[in-house]
Scaffold this motif. Structure first.
Motif, PDB file in Angstrom:
ATOM      1  N   THR A   1       4.634 -13.052  -2.296  1.00 33.60           N
ATOM      2  CA  THR A   1       3.522 -12.089  -2.139  1.00 33.60           C
ATOM      3  C   THR A   1       2.309 -12.697  -1.437  1.00 33.60           C
ATOM      4  OG1 THR A   1       2.727 -12.601  -4.365  1.00 33.60           O
ATOM      5  CG2 THR A   1       4.175 -10.704  -4.157  1.00 33.60           C
ATOM      6  N   ARG A   2       2.092 -14.002  -1.632  1.00 36.92           N
ATOM      7  CA  ARG A   2       0.909 -14.640  -1.003  1.00 36.92           C
ATOM      8  C   ARG A   2       1.246 -15.313   0.314  1.00 36.92           C
ATOM      9  NH1 ARG A   2      -2.699 -16.208  -5.658  1.00 36.92           N
ATOM     10  NH2 ARG A   2      -2.653 -14.279  -6.864  1.00 36.92           N
ATOM     11  N   SER A   3       2.486 -15.151   0.749  1.00 33.92           N
ATOM     12  CA  SER A   3       2.875 -15.783   2.007  1.00 33.92           C
ATOM     13  C   SER A   3       2.237 -15.028   3.182  1.00 33.92           C
ATOM     14  CB  SER A   3       4.400 -15.738   2.120  1.00 33.92           C
ATOM     15  OG  SER A   3       4.797 -15.951   3.441  1.00 33.92           O
ATOM     16  N   ALA A   4       1.959 -15.758   4.260  1.00 32.39           N
ATOM     17  CA  ALA A   4       1.425 -15.100   5.460  1.00 32.39           C
ATOM     18  C   ALA A   4       2.484 -14.161   6.035  1.00 32.39           C
ATOM     19  CB  ALA A   4       1.028 -16.162   6.479  1.00 32.39           C
ATOM     20  N   ASP A   5       3.749 -14.452   5.780  1.00 36.46           N
ATOM     21  CA  ASP A   5       4.839 -13.613   6.287  1.00 36.46           C
ATOM     22  C   ASP A   5       5.826 -13.364   5.143  1.00 36.46           C
ATOM     23  OD1 ASP A   5       6.956 -12.408   7.529  1.00 36.46           O
ATOM     24  OD2 ASP A   5       7.042 -13.823   9.218  1.00 36.46           O
ATOM     25  N   PRO A   6       5.530 -12.355   4.288  1.00 34.73           N
ATOM     26  CA  PRO A   6       6.376 -12.127   3.104  1.00 34.73           C
ATOM     27  C   PRO A   6       7.846 -11.858   3.436  1.00 34.73           C
ATOM     28  CG  PRO A   6       4.299 -10.944   2.887  1.00 34.73           C
ATOM     29  CD  PRO A   6       4.359 -11.467   4.291  1.00 34.73           C
ATOM     30  N   SER A   7       8.123 -11.159   4.544  1.00 38.68           N
ATOM     31  CA  SER A   7       9.532 -10.903   4.902  1.00 38.68           C
ATOM     32  C   SER A   7      10.256 -12.216   5.173  1.00 38.68           C
ATOM     33  CB  SER A   7       9.646 -10.022   6.153  1.00 38.68           C
ATOM     34  OG  SER A   7       9.293  -8.711   5.841  1.00 38.68           O
ATOM     35  N   ALA A   8       9.583 -13.120   5.878  1.00 40.65           N
ATOM     36  CA  ALA A   8      10.206 -14.412   6.191  1.00 40.65           C
ATOM     37  C   ALA A   8      10.391 -15.229   4.912  1.00 40.65           C
ATOM     38  CB  ALA A   8       9.341 -15.179   7.192  1.00 40.65           C
ATOM     39  N   ALA A   9       9.400 -15.162   4.001  1.00 40.58           N
ATOM     40  CA  ALA A   9       9.497 -15.927   2.745  1.00 40.58           C
ATOM     41  C   ALA A   9      10.647 -15.386   1.892  1.00 40.58           C
ATOM     42  CB  ALA A   9       8.176 -15.849   1.987  1.00 40.58           C
ATOM     43  N   PHE A  10      10.783 -14.045   1.835  1.00 41.33           N
ATOM     44  CA  PHE A  10      11.877 -13.443   1.071  1.00 41.33           C
ATOM     45  C   PHE A  10      13.219 -13.829   1.682  1.00 41.33           C
ATOM     46  CE2 PHE A  10      14.772  -9.748   0.529  1.00 41.33           C
ATOM     47  CZ  PHE A  10      14.920  -9.794  -0.852  1.00 41.33           C
ATOM     48  N   SER A  11      13.277 -13.727   3.001  1.00 41.60           N
ATOM     49  CA  SER A  11      14.519 -14.050   3.703  1.00 41.60           C
ATOM     50  C   SER A  11      14.898 -15.527   3.499  1.00 41.60           C
ATOM     51  CB  SER A  11      14.314 -13.712   5.173  1.00 41.60           C
ATOM     52  OG  SER A  11      15.273 -14.283   5.940  1.00 41.60           O
ATOM     53  N   ALA A  12      13.891 -16.412   3.470  1.00 43.54           N
ATOM     54  CA  ALA A  12      14.186 -17.835   3.253  1.00 43.54           C
ATOM     55  C   ALA A  12      14.763 -18.061   1.858  1.00 43.54           C
ATOM     56  CB  ALA A  12      12.912 -18.664   3.445  1.00 43.54           C
ATOM     57  N   CYS A  13      14.228 -17.333   0.855  1.00 46.02           N
ATOM     58  CA  CYS A  13      14.780 -17.459  -0.510  1.00 46.02           C
ATOM     59  C   CYS A  13      16.219 -16.955  -0.538  1.00 46.02           C
ATOM     60  CB  CYS A  13      13.937 -16.661  -1.513  1.00 46.02           C
ATOM     61  SG  CYS A  13      12.315 -17.368  -1.788  1.00 46.02           S
ATOM     62  N   CYS A  14      16.496 -15.847   0.165  1.00 49.12           N
ATOM     63  CA  CYS A  14      17.868 -15.315   0.229  1.00 49.12           C
ATOM     64  C   CYS A  14      18.802 -16.345   0.865  1.00 49.12           C
ATOM     65  CB  CYS A  14      17.912 -14.013   1.033  1.00 49.12           C
ATOM     66  SG  CYS A  14      17.130 -12.631   0.205  1.00 49.12           S
ATOM     67  N   THR A  15      18.320 -16.944   1.951  1.00 46.90           N
ATOM     68  CA  THR A  15      19.152 -17.930   2.664  1.00 46.90           C
ATOM     69  C   THR A  15      19.477 -19.113   1.761  1.00 46.90           C
ATOM     70  OG1 THR A  15      18.107 -17.240   4.701  1.00 46.90           O
ATOM     71  CG2 THR A  15      19.246 -19.358   4.765  1.00 46.90           C
ATOM     72  N   GLU A  16      18.501 -19.528   0.956  1.00 49.64           N
ATOM     73  CA  GLU A  16      18.766 -20.659   0.036  1.00 49.64           C
ATOM     74  C   GLU A  16      19.905 -20.337  -0.904  1.00 49.64           C
ATOM     75  OE1 GLU A  16      15.724 -22.952  -1.931  1.00 49.64           O
ATOM     76  OE2 GLU A  16      14.225 -22.167  -0.551  1.00 49.64           O
ATOM     77  N   LEU A  17      20.042 -19.058  -1.278  1.00 46.47           N
ATOM     78  CA  LEU A  17      21.123 -18.680  -2.198  1.00 46.47           C
ATOM     79  C   LEU A  17      22.493 -18.686  -1.510  1.00 46.47           C
ATOM     80  CD1 LEU A  17      19.633 -15.823  -4.406  1.00 46.47           C
ATOM     81  CD2 LEU A  17      19.674 -18.286  -4.783  1.00 46.47           C
ATOM     82  N   LEU A  18      22.484 -18.590  -0.188  1.00 50.05           N
ATOM     83  CA  LEU A  18      23.767 -18.567   0.544  1.00 50.05           C
ATOM     84  C   LEU A  18      24.257 -19.954   0.888  1.00 50.05           C
ATOM     85  CD1 LEU A  18      23.195 -15.597   2.996  1.00 50.05           C
ATOM     86  CD2 LEU A  18      24.738 -15.663   1.030  1.00 50.05           C
ATOM     87  N   ASP A  19      23.349 -20.937   0.912  1.00 54.20           N
ATOM     88  CA  ASP A  19      23.724 -22.304   1.348  1.00 54.20           C
ATOM     89  C   ASP A  19      24.659 -22.968   0.352  1.00 54.20           C
ATOM     90  OD1 ASP A  19      22.302 -22.009   3.616  1.00 54.20           O
ATOM     91  OD2 ASP A  19      20.537 -23.115   2.935  1.00 54.20           O
TER      92      ASP A  19
END
Ligand code: C5P
Length: 239
Positions: free
Chosen positions: A221-239
């Motif tokens: 929520t406090r990220s400058a780019d919340p979509s990118a921050a959410f997507s990065a968390c999703c990607t971590e779950l796929l690795d």
């Protein structure tokens, strides 16, 4: 087991005005789940749940009900009828209240032609320390014993899961196999600001420890780019 990472991440809409929360929730690409806490609910009222659902989001209503059985039942019936799919209750309300809450949530959803929600028990709030539990509430049981005991009380009463720290997830999972839900806040990716969270785990580590879903707030929520921050968390779950 194949997982859809977006189903595993619940973004906490804390510290936002109602309009801001609605705009935010629709701007994060791929977002499925949001958590509505007391602050937003008190400002926005129950309509916020319907408004978020109308925008296609699934809602975790985190109001932490703790009351007499009849009031717990009435509150959970209403929350389920609003369409909240995860609803928190305090385990220390006791088994009678927990059973009443669970039964009423199922009825409330049925009456509204919705799927039954999952009730999640809160065991010991992480703001408590052992010495203070003893000093202020005369609770001598250590937190390490109290958390699993309250989780067991909740499971026996038919509650579908618990909110827990990711550090507690592995021990709880060993006693409560799936589909018992373990929803864990206190999640931080490597390099993210820890803020006021004392004990944190990364998203993939928490899932590996047995969490079924993760609550993540400020790193997204406090990220400058919340979509990118959410997507990065999703990607971590796929690795
Ligand atoms: O911003 P952050 O990721 O720390 O937000 C975590 C969310 O989970 C907040 O809504 C917070 O209230 C909630 N929470 C928590 N720790 C607990 C229980 C709930 O951080 N033990």
């Amino acid at each position: 087991m194949a997982i859809n990472p977006a189903d595993r991440i619940i973004v906490a809409l804390d510290g936002m005005a109602p309009d801001q929360a609605l705009v935010f929730a629709t701007q994060v690409e791929g977002l499925c789940w949001v958590k509505v806490g007391l602050e937003l609910f008190v400002q926005a009222g129950p309509e916020v749940v319907a408004q978020l659902r109308d925008k296609g989001l699934r809602v975790f209503l985190d109001l932490k009900f703790h009351d007499i059985p009849a009031t717990m039942a009435g509150s959970c019936r209403r929350a389920a009828a609003l369409g909240a799919e995860l609803i928190t209750v305090h385990a220390c309300a006791g088994s009678e209240a927990l059973q009443a809450a669970q039964a009423a949530a199922v009825e409330g959803a049925q009456q509204a032609c919705l799927n039954a929600p999952t009730l999640l028990a809160v065991t010991v709030l992480t703001s408590w320390e052992e010495q203070r539990l003893q000093r202020e509430l005369a609770i001598s049981q250590g937190i390490a014993e109290r958390v699993p005991a309250l989780a067991q009380l909740s499971a026996t009463a038919g509650i579908g899961g618990c909110v827990c720290s990711p550090i507690e997830a592995a021990a709880l999972r060993s006693h409560h196999p799936n589909p018992f839900a373990l929803v864990t806040p206190g999640i931080r990716s490597k390099g993210a600001a820890v803020g006021d969270q004392a004990r944190v785990m990364g998203p993939a580590e928490a899932i590996a420890a047995g969490a079924s879903q993760l609550v993540i707030g400020r790193p997204i929520t406090r990220s400058a780019d919340p979509s990118a921050a959410f997507s990065a968390c999703c990607t971590e779950l796929l690795d």
